[in-house]
Design a protein around this motif. Structure first.
Motif, mmCIF file in Angstrom:
data_model
loop_
_atom_site.group_PDB
_atom_site.id
_atom_site.type_symbol
_atom_site.label_atom_id
_atom_site.label_comp_id
_atom_site.label_asym_id
_atom_site.label_seq_id
_atom_site.Cartn_x
_atom_site.Cartn_y
_atom_site.Cartn_z
ATOM 1 N N ALA A 149 53.815 59.811 61.695
ATOM 2 C CA ALA A 149 54.994 59.026 61.318
ATOM 3 C C ALA A 149 54.617 57.564 61.078
ATOM 4 N N THR A 150 55.421 56.895 60.290
ATOM 5 C CA THR A 150 55.365 55.447 60.145
ATOM 6 C C THR A 150 56.324 54.852 61.177
ATOM 7 N N VAL A 151 55.844 53.878 61.945
ATOM 8 C CA VAL A 151 56.665 53.310 63.023
ATOM 9 C C VAL A 151 57.176 51.924 62.624
ATOM 10 N N LEU A 152 58.485 51.784 62.680
ATOM 11 C CA LEU A 152 59.156 50.536 62.350
ATOM 12 C C LEU A 152 59.771 50.008 63.650
ATOM 13 N N ALA A 153 59.157 49.007 64.232
ATOM 14 C CA ALA A 153 59.618 48.484 65.520
ATOM 15 C C ALA A 153 60.611 47.356 65.310
ATOM 16 N N VAL A 154 61.658 47.365 66.136
ATOM 17 C CA VAL A 154 62.647 46.286 66.107
ATOM 18 C C VAL A 154 62.708 45.707 67.517
ATOM 19 N N ASN A 155 62.488 44.405 67.653
ATOM 20 C CA ASN A 155 62.681 43.793 68.969
ATOM 21 C C ASN A 155 63.289 42.404 68.811
ATOM 22 N N ARG A 156 63.631 41.808 69.938
ATOM 23 C CA ARG A 156 64.343 40.538 69.932
ATOM 24 C C ARG A 156 63.599 39.468 69.127
ATOM 25 N N SER A 157 62.296 39.389 69.388
ATOM 26 C CA SER A 157 61.535 38.275 68.826
ATOM 27 C C SER A 157 60.932 38.570 67.462
ATOM 28 N N GLY A 158 60.769 39.849 67.157
ATOM 29 C CA GLY A 158 60.043 40.192 65.948
ATOM 30 C C GLY A 158 58.537 40.063 66.101
ATOM 31 N N ARG A 159 58.084 39.777 67.333
ATOM 32 C CA ARG A 159 56.638 39.671 67.583
ATOM 33 C C ARG A 159 56.023 41.062 67.445
ATOM 34 N N PRO A 160 54.943 41.202 66.652
ATOM 35 C CA PRO A 160 54.399 42.525 66.323
ATOM 36 C C PRO A 160 54.104 43.388 67.549
ATOM 37 N N VAL A 161 54.545 44.628 67.487
ATOM 38 C CA VAL A 161 54.255 45.612 68.523
ATOM 39 C C VAL A 161 52.928 46.275 68.164
ATOM 40 N N ASP A 162 52.006 46.331 69.133
ATOM 41 C CA ASP A 162 50.691 46.944 68.897
ATOM 42 C C ASP A 162 50.828 48.335 68.292
ATOM 43 N N GLY A 163 50.190 48.553 67.172
ATOM 44 C CA GLY A 163 50.149 49.886 66.588
ATOM 45 C C GLY A 163 51.290 50.197 65.644
ATOM 46 N N ASP A 165 53.678 49.999 62.433
ATOM 47 C CA ASP A 165 53.363 49.649 61.049
ATOM 48 C C ASP A 165 54.049 48.355 60.648
ATOM 49 N N VAL A 166 55.272 48.191 61.109
ATOM 50 C CA VAL A 166 56.042 46.986 60.809
ATOM 51 C C VAL A 166 56.849 46.649 62.055
ATOM 52 N N THR A 167 56.962 45.364 62.383
ATOM 53 C CA THR A 167 57.880 44.928 63.440
ATOM 54 C C THR A 167 58.819 43.895 62.837
ATOM 55 N N VAL A 168 60.110 44.066 63.086
ATOM 56 C CA VAL A 168 61.072 43.057 62.614
ATOM 57 C C VAL A 168 61.928 42.601 63.785
ATOM 58 N N ALA A 169 62.516 41.419 63.665
ATOM 59 C CA ALA A 169 63.408 40.895 64.708
ATOM 60 C C ALA A 169 64.755 41.588 64.616
ATOM 61 N N SER A 170 65.485 41.547 65.729
ATOM 62 C CA SER A 170 66.708 42.355 65.829
ATOM 63 C C SER A 170 67.805 41.923 64.856
ATOM 64 N N ASP A 171 67.709 40.719 64.292
ATOM 65 C CA ASP A 171 68.722 40.366 63.284
ATOM 66 C C ASP A 171 68.511 41.142 61.978
#
Lengths: 303, 303
Positions: A149-163, A165-171
């Motif tokens: 799978a391709t992993v699209l992480a969303v978190n408060r800061s948008g700081r990249p999650v290890d591993g 594919d993409v991390t974006v901030a929660s907005d």
């Protein structure tokens, strides 16, 4: 320097006692303790002697302790946030695959091949959003990647999650949902996340999308979820948490073949102290060394 | 040299047509074909003109074609053995996690926390035997390793399976079962494997063991399985295949909370030609180049 004196309440526990002894501490009654390891819920929480400088709670979420007014500002409080992430991540994968591979529908029907066969999906080549990608997200990411799978992480800061594919901030959560095949909720329950999955956001998903919740029930508006499931807006829901818990025995979600509700067991009670022990040992070591502890509770954020 | 002439029967298919054109071939009626790609079952299999030198069947198992007397020795026959391994491996993982994380029991009950919580197990630190570790086993191994399991592969030759912690030959199957927490069956249906899981071999497993079958129903003596499940000899069964298929609608296995039966969908019909297309392209390339084909059928072994 005197020995580190730790109470384990409301009942003794061999895994935690070993962890305490491992760092040179001893298990003592509460009246003599510097540290209280509390492995119960808020009911029956004791009056604390002033000698207790630190209370280590054993749950990842502490809303119930906050609601019960247990926390004070006279001492340090820690929870077990992050200590159970690996197991919870495995449960999230099990719920997701249980949905996408139609294990859930198959368990609720009898050789319903015409319904099941066309609904089976593979994670390979799919995109999975992890909303609230902290400790659980970090552990879940490599499992999803192993499945292709391709992993699209969303978190408060948008700081990249290890591993990931993409991390974006929660907005940018809406954008992430619109690009995903499936969604795993792993965010804390806060005023901002309450009912984050509602009629509007569920409509951003796809008719084959499964939504997994291993976080807290209130993240999902369950009436909206039921509407989305029965109207074919999404493919299914695999929930380890509900709002409230337990749900009513005649809750309409139970009647749907594309829903499974596991009874809040992503971090099973029976394995709790075993999973917690190595983290307690590390925190006791840090306490003795005067270092910053893991999982310090910031009461005003509610987690 | 003339163009490679390939018939696709009993119905046209866009994925396979693309694969044929990709290697410079053209899709023609059966009467003009050198190669027949047959994407149906044995019913309605056509009389073949002598010009057909190779028949590519689209199923991994070909027992039904053998039983129907479809195969002859006038030409080359291939099946799709190995073409669907990745998807089947994902299904096996879904079945295993669906069992061990109690997704199955949860789907069949309502917030049965007292039964579910103590039964939840983690794959981390567990040992999983893959019995009949060929193509599916090779694909399943990294998925299990990502979950922290030790993989014990069993195959005919004992030749090491890439990534498995241990590989043993099938004459040591008993030993492998006795050392495993869970078992995945991926072996072909042969006289040697028929009812390989029976009262005696099931008793080698543990009260928490889940047995997964993504191979063929006859590998398991279902009456013995029912006995083992109701007596607590093993923890549960997650089956994609039964003997016969479909099982009777009142089959006693359906009544157990620790059993799920998916309706032979590890390789779902709806995705079949899409999954097969790249392998067909490779085999057509080999055919034109005079190289050995993938998945040539050896009729006397029955697979």
């Amino acid at each position: 320097m005197s020995t580190l004196r730790v109470a384990v309440e409301p009942a003794p526990d061999q895994h935690l006692a070993s962890a305490i002894r491992e760092v040179g501490g001893s298990v003592v009654p509460l009246a003599q303790a510097q540290v209280l390891v509390w492995i119960g819920g808020p009911d029956g929480f004791p009056d604390l002697p002033d000698t207790v400088e630190w209370v280590a709670l054993s749950t990842a979420g502490i809303e119930r302790f906050v609601d019960a007014g247990v926390l004070d500002d006279k001492r340090l409080w820690t929870n077990a946030s992050g200590f159970y992430s690996r197991g919870v991540a495995e449960h999230a994968l099990a719920l997701l695959l249980g949905g996408t591979r139609q294990i859930v529908r198959s368990a609720k029907t009898r050789w319903a091949k015409d319904a099941v066969d066309p609904a089976v999906r593979t994670l390979r080549g799919s995109t999975v959003a992890i909303v609230g990608a902290g400790g659980i997200g970090r552990e879940l990411t490599p499992l999803l990647k192993a499945c292709g799978a391709t992993v699209l992480a969303v978190n408060r800061s948008g700081r990249p999650v290890d591993g990931a594919d993409v991390t974006v901030a929660s907005d940018r959560t809406d954008e992430a949902l619109a690009q995903s095949d499936h969604v795993v909720l792993a965010a804390p329950d806060t005023p901002e996340t309450r009912h984050m999955m509602n009629d509007r956001t569920l409509a951003l998903l796809r008719p084959h999308s499964w939504i997994v919740n291993v976080a807290r029930g209130p993240l999902i508006d369950e009436a909206a979820l039921h509407r989305a499931l029965t109207a074919g807006v999404i493919g299914g829901a695999a929930l380890d948490v509900t709002d409230p818990e337990p749900p009513a025995d005649d809750h309409p979600l139970y009647d749907l073949d594309n829903v499974v509700i596991t009874p809040h067991v992503a971090n099973p009670t029976g394995r709790l102290t075993q999973e917690m022990a190595p983290y307690l040992a590390e925190n006791l070591r840090r306490y003795v060394a005067g270092e910053e502890l893991l999982a310090v509770v910031t009461a005003d954020r509610g987690y």
